[in-house]
Scaffold this motif. Structure first.
Motif, PDB file in Angstrom:
ATOM      1  N   CYS A 170      56.226  26.361  93.646  1.00  0.00           N
ATOM      2  CA  CYS A 170      56.291  24.941  93.259  1.00  0.00           C
ATOM      3  C   CYS A 170      55.023  24.433  92.586  1.00  0.00           C
ATOM      4  N   LYS A 171      54.024  25.272  92.474  1.00  0.00           N
ATOM      5  CA  LYS A 171      52.733  24.848  91.935  1.00  0.00           C
ATOM      6  C   LYS A 171      52.851  24.239  90.548  1.00  0.00           C
ATOM      7  N   HIS A 172      53.721  24.814  89.716  1.00  0.00           N
ATOM      8  CA  HIS A 172      53.818  24.373  88.321  1.00  0.00           C
ATOM      9  C   HIS A 172      55.044  23.508  88.048  1.00  0.00           C
ATOM     10  N   ILE A 173      55.761  23.123  89.092  1.00  0.00           N
ATOM     11  CA  ILE A 173      56.937  22.282  88.895  1.00  0.00           C
ATOM     12  C   ILE A 173      56.492  20.829  88.825  1.00  0.00           C
ATOM     13  N   THR A 174      56.572  20.278  87.629  1.00  0.00           N
ATOM     14  CA  THR A 174      56.137  18.892  87.414  1.00  0.00           C
ATOM     15  C   THR A 174      57.255  18.025  86.857  1.00  0.00           C
ATOM     16  N   ASP A 175      58.384  18.641  86.505  1.00  0.00           N
ATOM     17  CA  ASP A 175      59.502  17.905  85.923  1.00  0.00           C
ATOM     18  C   ASP A 175      60.768  18.739  86.078  1.00  0.00           C
ATOM     19  N   LYS A 176      61.866  18.175  85.634  1.00  0.00           N
ATOM     20  CA  LYS A 176      63.166  18.838  85.772  1.00  0.00           C
ATOM     21  C   LYS A 176      63.201  20.179  85.037  1.00  0.00           C
ATOM     22  N   ALA A 177      62.665  20.212  83.819  1.00  0.00           N
ATOM     23  CA  ALA A 177      62.706  21.451  83.023  1.00  0.00           C
ATOM     24  C   ALA A 177      61.930  22.566  83.716  1.00  0.00           C
ATOM     25  N   SER A 178      60.737  22.250  84.230  1.00  0.00           N
ATOM     26  CA  SER A 178      59.930  23.295  84.869  1.00  0.00           C
ATOM     27  C   SER A 178      60.589  23.796  86.158  1.00  0.00           C
ATOM     28  N   PHE A 179      61.355  22.938  86.844  1.00  0.00           N
ATOM     29  CA  PHE A 179      62.080  23.388  88.028  1.00  0.00           C
ATOM     30  C   PHE A 179      63.093  24.468  87.654  1.00  0.00           C
ATOM     31  N   TYR A 180      63.875  24.234  86.602  1.00  0.00           N
ATOM     32  CA  TYR A 180      64.904  25.203  86.220  1.00  0.00           C
ATOM     33  C   TYR A 180      64.308  26.471  85.620  1.00  0.00           C
ATOM     34  N   ILE A 181      63.190  26.346  84.920  1.00  0.00           N
ATOM     35  CA  ILE A 181      62.526  27.550  84.413  1.00  0.00           C
ATOM     36  C   ILE A 181      62.013  28.388  85.583  1.00  0.00           C
ATOM     37  N   GLU A 182      61.379  27.736  86.539  1.00  0.00           N
ATOM     38  CA  GLU A 182      60.852  28.443  87.710  1.00  0.00           C
ATOM     39  C   GLU A 182      61.982  29.074  88.517  1.00  0.00           C
ATOM     40  N   LEU A 183      63.101  28.373  88.665  1.00  0.00           N
ATOM     41  CA  LEU A 183      64.265  28.917  89.356  1.00  0.00           C
ATOM     42  C   LEU A 183      64.768  30.180  88.657  1.00  0.00           C
ATOM     43  N   GLY A 184      64.872  30.131  87.331  1.00  0.00           N
ATOM     44  CA  GLY A 184      65.323  31.291  86.566  1.00  0.00           C
ATOM     45  C   GLY A 184      64.408  32.482  86.734  1.00  0.00           C
ATOM     46  N   GLU A 185      63.094  32.242  86.746  1.00  0.00           N
ATOM     47  CA  GLU A 185      62.140  33.344  86.901  1.00  0.00           C
ATOM     48  C   GLU A 185      62.144  33.886  88.324  1.00  0.00           C
ATOM     49  N   ALA A 186      62.309  33.018  89.310  1.00  0.00           N
ATOM     50  CA  ALA A 186      62.340  33.473  90.699  1.00  0.00           C
ATOM     51  C   ALA A 186      63.510  34.417  90.939  1.00  0.00           C
ATOM     52  N   ILE A 187      64.629  34.158  90.289  1.00  0.00           N
ATOM     53  CA  ILE A 187      65.838  34.953  90.512  1.00  0.00           C
ATOM     54  C   ILE A 187      65.953  36.123  89.537  1.00  0.00           C
ATOM     55  N   ASN A 188      65.612  35.907  88.270  1.00  0.00           N
ATOM     56  CA  ASN A 188      65.853  36.918  87.236  1.00  0.00           C
ATOM     57  C   ASN A 188      64.600  37.446  86.561  1.00  0.00           C
ATOM     58  N   GLY A 189      63.431  37.104  87.063  1.00  0.00           N
ATOM     59  CA  GLY A 189      62.198  37.643  86.491  1.00  0.00           C
ATOM     60  C   GLY A 189      61.715  36.855  85.290  1.00  0.00           C
ATOM     61  N   ALA A 190      60.607  37.309  84.704  1.00  0.00           N
ATOM     62  CA  ALA A 190      60.012  36.627  83.561  1.00  0.00           C
ATOM     63  C   ALA A 190      61.025  36.477  82.435  1.00  0.00           C
ATOM     64  N   GLY A 191      61.122  35.268  81.883  1.00  0.00           N
ATOM     65  CA  GLY A 191      62.104  35.007  80.841  1.00  0.00           C
ATOM     66  C   GLY A 191      63.512  34.873  81.365  1.00  0.00           C
ATOM     67  N   GLY A 192      63.650  34.747  82.687  1.00  0.00           N
ATOM     68  CA  GLY A 192      64.979  34.672  83.297  1.00  0.00           C
ATOM     69  C   GLY A 192      65.563  33.267  83.244  1.00  0.00           C
ATOM     70  N   TYR A 193      66.858  33.202  83.436  1.00  0.00           N
ATOM     71  CA  TYR A 193      67.586  31.922  83.371  1.00  0.00           C
ATOM     72  C   TYR A 193      68.601  31.887  84.501  1.00  0.00           C
ATOM     73  N   TYR A 194      68.706  30.729  85.162  1.00  0.00           N
ATOM     74  CA  TYR A 194      69.714  30.590  86.202  1.00  0.00           C
ATOM     75  C   TYR A 194      70.323  29.188  86.184  1.00  0.00           C
ATOM     76  N   GLY A 195      70.424  28.611  85.005  1.00  0.00           N
ATOM     77  CA  GLY A 195      71.058  27.312  84.872  1.00  0.00           C
ATOM     78  C   GLY A 195      70.065  26.221  84.533  1.00  0.00           C
ATOM     79  N   SER A 196      70.634  25.051  84.163  1.00  0.00           N
ATOM     80  CA  SER A 196      69.795  23.914  83.796  1.00  0.00           C
ATOM     81  C   SER A 196      70.328  22.604  84.376  1.00  0.00           C
ATOM     82  N   CYS A 197      71.253  22.724  85.346  1.00  0.00           N
ATOM     83  CA  CYS A 197      71.718  21.551  86.072  1.00  0.00           C
ATOM     84  C   CYS A 197      72.306  22.014  87.400  1.00  0.00           C
ATOM     85  N   LEU A 198      72.524  21.107  88.322  1.00  0.00           N
ATOM     86  CA  LEU A 198      73.033  21.451  89.639  1.00  0.00           C
ATOM     87  C   LEU A 198      74.537  21.215  89.766  1.00  0.00           C
ATOM     88  N   ASP A 199      75.191  20.884  88.663  1.00  0.00           N
ATOM     89  CA  ASP A 199      76.646  20.652  88.688  1.00  0.00           C
ATOM     90  C   ASP A 199      77.407  21.954  88.900  1.00  0.00           C
TER      91      ASP A 199
END
Length: 199
Positions: A170-199
């Motif tokens: 959570c160190k670099h999560i400062t907005d909605k976009a950084s949350f989804y980027i960090e989520l993608g990297e946590a699950i799929n590694g560098a350059g990873g993606y895991y969505g951009s909304c919670l719907d």
């Protein structure tokens, strides 16, 4: 839009580097490769609406008459001609039989890249990806990065991640976009993606 460094010499042979491929959306046939694209028009948010190919080289001299090309994918590639991601485009006028010597491409509404997004593809082209490499981006660049990794993820093999345990930094999560980027990297590694909304 690139750095104009399109060629290099290998064992005395001139090697051409292509940054993009033009792919028929219907048949998924690679029509040809181009060294770069030049923007013609942009919308009010800076998204590319129309571009023209530069240094286009056709793979085939003709297309079957009964298979006219209406829509194409502007595919982002690397020096090995691997497809990294792409953007759906339509042609002002469909063609068949003879492949044109260049293409004018129209991007689908709200799907076109910005100039900065096209530059960011270099990270994937050269394989220079590390977790958190986006941390110094401003908010707009994070949005562009999120759009880019979504395009890249569409071509990656699906991996079942449902049983994993993942830690989000959570160190670099400062907005909605950084949350989804960090989520993608946590699950799929560098350059990873895991969505951009919670719907």
């Amino acid at each position: 839009m690139g750095d104009n460094n399109y060629t290099y010499i290998l064992f005395g042979v001139k090697i051409v580097k292509f940054r993009y491929a033009i792919v028929d959306d219907n048949s998924e046939r690679v029509i040809g490769y181009c060294m770069d694209i030049e923007g013609i028009s942009f919308d009010e948010e800076g998204l590319l609406q129309e571009c023209v190919t530069e240094g286009f080289l056709a793979c085939e001299s003709d297309i079957p008459k009964n298979e006219p090309v209406h829509n194409v994918i502007l595919a982002v590639g690397n020096d090995q001609r691997n497809i990294l991601g792409g953007y759906y485009c339509f042609l002002p006028k469909p063609f068949s039989v003879q492949v044109p010597d260049h293409f004018i491409l129209h991007f689908r509404s709200e799907d076109g890249p910005t100039l900065r997004e096209l530059q960011l593809w270099e990270c994937f082209r050269i394989g220079n990806l590390n977790k958190g490499s986006w941390c110094e981006f401003d908010y707009q660049e994070k949005i562009e990065w999120l759009h880019l990794v979504r395009k890249h993820a569409a071509l990656r093999a699906r991996v079942d991640v449902s049983q994993g345990v993942y830690t989000i930094n959570c160190k670099h999560i400062t907005d909605k976009a950084s949350f989804y980027i960090e989520l993608g990297e946590a699950i799929n590694g560098a350059g990873g993606y895991y969505g951009s909304c919670l719907d």
